[in-house]
Every structure is written in structure tokens, then in C-alpha cells.
Design an enzyme around this catalytic site. Structure first.
Site, PDB file in Angstrom:
ATOM      1  N   ALA A 154      35.285  53.978  34.241  1.00 46.78           N
ATOM      2  CA  ALA A 154      36.676  53.526  34.127  1.00 46.78           C
ATOM      3  C   ALA A 154      37.539  54.271  35.076  1.00 46.78           C
ATOM      4  CB  ALA A 154      37.159  53.731  32.886  1.00 46.78           C
ATOM      5  N   LYS A 193      42.372  50.845  37.546  1.00 47.54           N
ATOM      6  CA  LYS A 193      43.152  50.024  36.644  1.00 47.54           C
ATOM      7  C   LYS A 193      42.183  49.849  35.475  1.00 47.54           C
ATOM      8  CE  LYS A 193      46.536  47.857  39.386  1.00 47.54           C
ATOM      9  NZ  LYS A 193      47.200  46.596  40.000  1.00 47.54           N
ATOM     10  N   ASP A 217      29.084  48.220  31.154  1.00 48.25           N
ATOM     11  CA  ASP A 217      30.499  47.779  31.663  1.00 48.25           C
ATOM     12  C   ASP A 217      31.481  48.370  30.509  1.00 48.25           C
ATOM     13  OD1 ASP A 217      29.396  47.016  34.211  1.00 48.25           O
ATOM     14  OD2 ASP A 217      30.546  44.707  33.957  1.00 48.25           O
ATOM     15  N   HIS A 240      21.293  37.945  31.448  1.00 49.19           N
ATOM     16  CA  HIS A 240      22.565  37.519  31.883  1.00 49.19           C
ATOM     17  C   HIS A 240      23.043  36.218  31.025  1.00 49.19           C
ATOM     18  CE1 HIS A 240      25.929  36.524  34.254  1.00 49.19           C
ATOM     19  NE2 HIS A 240      25.996  37.527  34.763  1.00 49.19           N
ATOM     20  N   GLU A 272      23.626  44.949  40.823  1.00 46.27           N
ATOM     21  CA  GLU A 272      22.767  44.136  39.921  1.00 46.27           C
ATOM     22  C   GLU A 272      21.722  43.358  40.720  1.00 46.27           C
ATOM     23  OE1 GLU A 272      25.215  41.174  37.020  1.00 46.27           O
ATOM     24  OE2 GLU A 272      24.731  40.084  38.704  1.00 46.27           O
TER      25      GLU A 272
HETATM   26  C1  2GW Z   1      35.133  46.194  40.090  1.00 43.84           C
HETATM   27  C2  2GW Z   1      35.273  44.966  40.662  1.00 43.84           C
HETATM   28  C3  2GW Z   1      36.449  44.747  41.773  1.00 43.84           C
HETATM   29  C4  2GW Z   1      37.430  45.729  41.548  1.00 43.84           C
HETATM   30  C5  2GW Z   1      37.524  46.850  40.555  1.00 43.84           C
HETATM   31  C6  2GW Z   1      36.342  47.115  40.081  1.00 43.84           C
HETATM   32  C7  2GW Z   1      36.116  48.140  39.192  1.00 43.84           C
HETATM   33  C8  2GW Z   1      34.985  48.443  38.482  1.00 43.84           C
HETATM   34  C9  2GW Z   1      37.103  49.070  39.067  1.00 43.84           C
HETATM   35  O1  2GW Z   1      38.197  49.160  39.801  1.00 43.84           O
HETATM   36  N1  2GW Z   1      36.890  50.203  38.369  1.00 43.84           N
HETATM   37  C10 2GW Z   1      35.929  50.401  37.466  1.00 43.84           C
HETATM   38  O2  2GW Z   1      35.745  51.446  36.590  1.00 43.84           O
HETATM   39  N2  2GW Z   1      34.881  49.462  37.551  1.00 43.84           N
HETATM   40  C11 2GW Z   1      33.764  49.793  36.861  1.00 43.84           C
HETATM   41  O3  2GW Z   1      32.816  48.823  37.412  1.00 43.84           O
HETATM   42  C12 2GW Z   1      33.885  49.350  35.552  1.00 43.84           C
HETATM   43  O4  2GW Z   1      32.901  50.070  34.473  1.00 43.84           O
HETATM   44  C13 2GW Z   1      32.973  48.068  35.295  1.00 43.84           C
HETATM   45  O5  2GW Z   1      32.863  47.444  34.062  1.00 43.84           O
HETATM   46  C14 2GW Z   1      32.202  48.193  36.602  1.00 43.84           C
HETATM   47  C15 2GW Z   1      31.859  46.845  37.081  1.00 43.84           C
HETATM   48  O6  2GW Z   1      33.008  45.807  37.504  1.00 43.84           O
HETATM   49  P1  2GW Z   1      33.543  44.663  36.775  1.00 43.84           P
HETATM   50  O7  2GW Z   1      33.366  44.955  35.361  1.00 43.84           O
HETATM   51  O8  2GW Z   1      34.733  44.340  37.500  1.00 43.84           O
HETATM   52  O9  2GW Z   1      32.325  43.673  37.182  1.00 43.84           O
HETATM   53  P2  2GW Z   1      31.917  42.136  36.472  1.00 43.84           P
HETATM   54  O10 2GW Z   1      31.884  42.200  35.221  1.00 43.84           O
HETATM   55  O11 2GW Z   1      32.547  41.043  37.191  1.00 43.84           O
HETATM   56  O12 2GW Z   1      30.335  42.226  36.978  1.00 43.84           O
HETATM   57  C16 2GW Z   1      29.205  42.366  37.114  1.00 43.84           C
HETATM   58  O13 2GW Z   1      28.497  42.267  38.590  1.00 43.84           O
HETATM   59  C17 2GW Z   1      28.900  43.732  39.064  1.00 43.84           C
HETATM   60  C18 2GW Z   1      28.381  43.627  40.631  1.00 43.84           C
HETATM   61  O14 2GW Z   1      29.353  43.022  41.287  1.00 43.84           O
HETATM   62  C19 2GW Z   1      28.085  44.629  38.138  1.00 43.84           C
HETATM   63  O15 2GW Z   1      26.793  44.433  38.190  1.00 43.84           O
HETATM   64  C20 2GW Z   1      28.663  44.518  36.723  1.00 43.84           C
HETATM   65  O16 2GW Z   1      27.771  45.464  35.972  1.00 43.84           O
HETATM   66  C21 2GW Z   1      28.120  43.266  36.211  1.00 43.84           C
HETATM   67  O17 2GW Z   1      28.760  43.113  34.929  1.00 43.84           O
HETATM   68 MN    MN Z   2      32.329  43.712  33.921  1.00 46.04          MN
END
Ligand code: 2GW
Ligand code: MN
Length: 297
Positions: free
Chosen positions: A66, A69, A155, A177, A247
Site C-alpha cells: 500500500a 494513495k 493486491d 484472471h 503479471e
Molecule cells: C499502480 C498502478 C498505477 C498507479 C499506482 C499503482 C500503485 C500500486 C500504487 O500507487 N501503490 C501501490 O501500493 N500499488 C500496489 O500495486 C498495490 O498493492 C496494488 O494493488 C498493486 C497493483 O496495482 P493495481 O492494483 O493498481 O493494479 P491492477 O489491479 O490494475 O492490476 C493488475 O496488473 C498489475 C500489473 O500492471 C499487477 O500485476 C496487479 O497485480 C494486477 O492485479
Molecule cells: Mn489491483
């Protein structure tokens, strides 16, 4: 030794007889061609599963990142995990954050603990997501090998809605997925450039697995994070970044190291999708988020 000890099974438990000539589900795949179960509602009996795993006093670790934001998602994640995630088991949450003061205090049940691990923020979001492999690997080697038997890396932008229990335990666990479980392999968003370590040819691939869940025995998750992190470093040296960051590397890894258990999309859903008839329960699902707002620096 953490293998299931069948010899410890108590004969006092009563449950319906498994039927040799009846499949628990006719609408979905419940076992892969390499004989890994695919966990769907109807394929398991929680009372049997718990009677096998509970006596082993397993320690289960959960890593959650985390950063920036995304600290806003911790509260909902933890509150709902306390209701549905491996309830009755010893669970250690490891929250990786750049803002430890923003980690809310959430009441935890018995045998459940939380550690905050302070990490720096990377400038690019791709790094935040991708560097989880390196940070999980380092933390496994520093302390998790001693602290847990199984590790699940999730996540944070997610909520639990229904039971997510010991039926998920296995040596190496992947989640299908929710966006691609009906598609032919040519439509999977694998990395398709041969120059990347994550490259998967068009005529290969079993499933498209989600990056939001990695699980298994601690040694197996260690091997996975080590291989993926090394592949990410090689790509970086070659100035290439895989289509879906870690991923993509995860999908390459699972093609070469078949998971021993697969979680159906019940276990990792996406709230932007309509609920479909084969999905009896949505157990864990993404929170609808304003991408533009949450992702700006
Ligand atoms: C991620 C993308 C854009 C901007 C910020 C972040 C972000 C992610 C962040 O500002 N802070 C943070 O703690 N994260 C962590 O990374 C958080 O645990 C989040 O759940 C994880 C993955 O980012 P997320 O949830 O925005 O990505 P999803 O759900 O759109 O994406 C999938 O694809 C990703 C690869 O691009 C990862 O593989 C992810 O595990 C997938 O679920
Ligand atoms: Mn996510």
C-alpha cells in the site's frame, strides 16, 4: 513438514459420500490436464478441508503493498479479510508501505498479527507494482522463511465478500484472471516480443493468470519471486518492459512451472464485470477505483 497428514484424520466427522460417478460441477473445468484441481464452489467440503489442515497449526503469511494513495485501501482489505480470509488459521499480515503512520488500526481476531514494513516509493507506478517481486523475495529470505509455512501475496485494492479458506492451500497456487477465462490463448495479453524474458509464443499458454494473487508454500513462492525478479532485471538491462509488468513474468513462470492448484475466478473477481451464472460466489474482488485520481502522483 507441512504436507497434509491423512493419518491424523479423525473418524468422528460425518459428511456425504463422494460419488465416483458424479462430477461436482458439469459447467466448469475442475481439474487441469496436469491434474491440478481448479477450486470452484461445489468441488470441496470445508469441514473435511479444515479437519485436515487445522491440526497442522499452519502459519500463513499475507503480503500486501500500500504505497502512496493506495493506503486508503488497507482498512477495507483488512476488515473484510478478518471476516473471510483463512478465518480460524494463524495469519500474519505484512503491510509494505511508504507511509506507516497511515496504516489504520483494525481489530484482528485471535492468532492473527500484522507487521508494517516501511519501503520507499518508486516514481513510476510500473516500478511500484513490479518491484513487489524483489521486495517479497528479500523479505522471504530475511524473515518469512522462519515465520510462515505458506505465503499469499495479494493486491490491496480488493475486498473479501465470501469464504476464502484453507481450500486455497497447496504447493504453488495461481488464480485464473477473471477477464480471460473464456478466451482462446491467442487473446491472452501475454508478452509477445521474443526480446522479453516474459515472452510466450502465440501457440502456447494454459490460462491467463492474475498478478493480484500468488500463493503456495514459502519455498515455492521464494523460487517464483526469485525467477521473476531476475527476469525483470534482465529485461531492464535490455531496455524492455513486459506488457503487464510482473503479471507477464508470472504468466511465463506458471507456463514453465505448472501450479499445483488453481483458484477459479470466484477467488479473484473484478467488480466491473457482470456476475455470470458459473460464478456462485464472488469471494474476493477489486474495488472500483477512479484510476486517473488514484494513480496521479
Ligand atoms: C499502480 C498502478 C498505477 C498507479 C499506482 C499503482 C500503485 C500500486 C500504487 O500507487 N501503490 C501501490 O501500493 N500499488 C500496489 O500495486 C498495490 O498493492 C496494488 O494493488 C498493486 C497493483 O496495482 P493495481 O492494483 O493498481 O493494479 P491492477 O489491479 O490494475 O492490476 C493488475 O496488473 C498489475 C500489473 O500492471 C499487477 O500485476 C496487479 O497485480 C494486477 O492485479
Ligand atoms: Mn489491483
Amino acid at each position: 513438514e507441512v504436507a497434509v497428514r491423512i493419518d491424523s484424520y479423525s473418524t468422528s466427522l460425518r459428511y456425504p459420500q463422494p460419488k465416483s460417478l458424479m462430477s461436482p460441477r458439469s459447467d466448469v473445468m475442475t481439474v487441469t490436464p496436469w491434474l491440478a484441481p481448479v477450486v470452484w464452489d461445489g468441488t470441496f467440503d470445508s469441514s473435511i478441508i479444515d479437519s485436515l489442515y487445522q491440526p497442522q497449526n499452519l502459519r500463513i503469511g499475507t503480503t500486501v503493498f500500500a504505497i502512496g494513495k493506495y493506503t486508503r485501501f488497507i482498512k477495507g482489505f483488512l476488515e473484510t479479510a478478518e471476516k473471510h480470509f483463512l478465518v480460524g488459521y494463524k495469519v500474519n499480515y505484512y503491510i509494505f508501505t511508504d507511509k506507516p503512520e497511515d496504516v489504520p488500526s483494525v481489530a484482528l481476531g485471535p492468532q492473527r498479527n500484522l507487521s508494517v514494513i516501511t519501503v520507499s516509493k518508486f516514481f513510476r507506478w510500473q516500478e511500484i507494482s513490479m518491484r513487489r517481486m524483489e521486495r517479497i523475495l528479500n523479505t522471504i529470505e530475511e524473515r518469512l522463511l522462519k515465520e510462515v509455512d505458506y505465503l499469499y501475496c495479494l493486491d490491496v485494492d480488493m475486498l473479501f465478500h465470501n469464504h476464502w479458506g484453507a481450500e486455497v492451500l497447496s504447493t504453488l497456487v495461481a488464480a485464473i484472471h477473471p477477464g480471460y477465462y473464456k478466451n482462446p490463448r491467442e487473446e491472452f495479453p501475454y508478452e509477445r516480443r521474443p526480446a522479453s524474458q516474459a515472452y510466450v509464443p502465440w501457440d502456447q499458454g494454459d490460462f491467463y493468470y492474475a498478478g493480484a494473487m500468488i500463493g503456495g508454500l514459502i519455498e515455492n513462492v521464494r523460487a517464483l519471486t526469485r525467477t521473476c525478479h531476475q527476469a525483470i532485471l534482465i529485461d531492464k538491462q535490455n531496455n524492455i518492459e513486459a506488457a503487464w509488468q510482473e503479471e507477464s513474468h508470472l504468466n511465463k513462470y506458471f507456463l514453465q512451472h505448472k501450479p499445483t492448484k488453481l483458484l477459479s475466478p470466484e477467488y479473484l473477481w473484478d467488480d466491473t464485470k457482470p456476475k455470470l451464472p458459473e460464478i456462485h460466489f464472488i469471494r474476493f474482488s477489486t474495488v472500483l477505483k477512479n484510476y486517473a485520481e488514484v494513480r496521479e502522483n
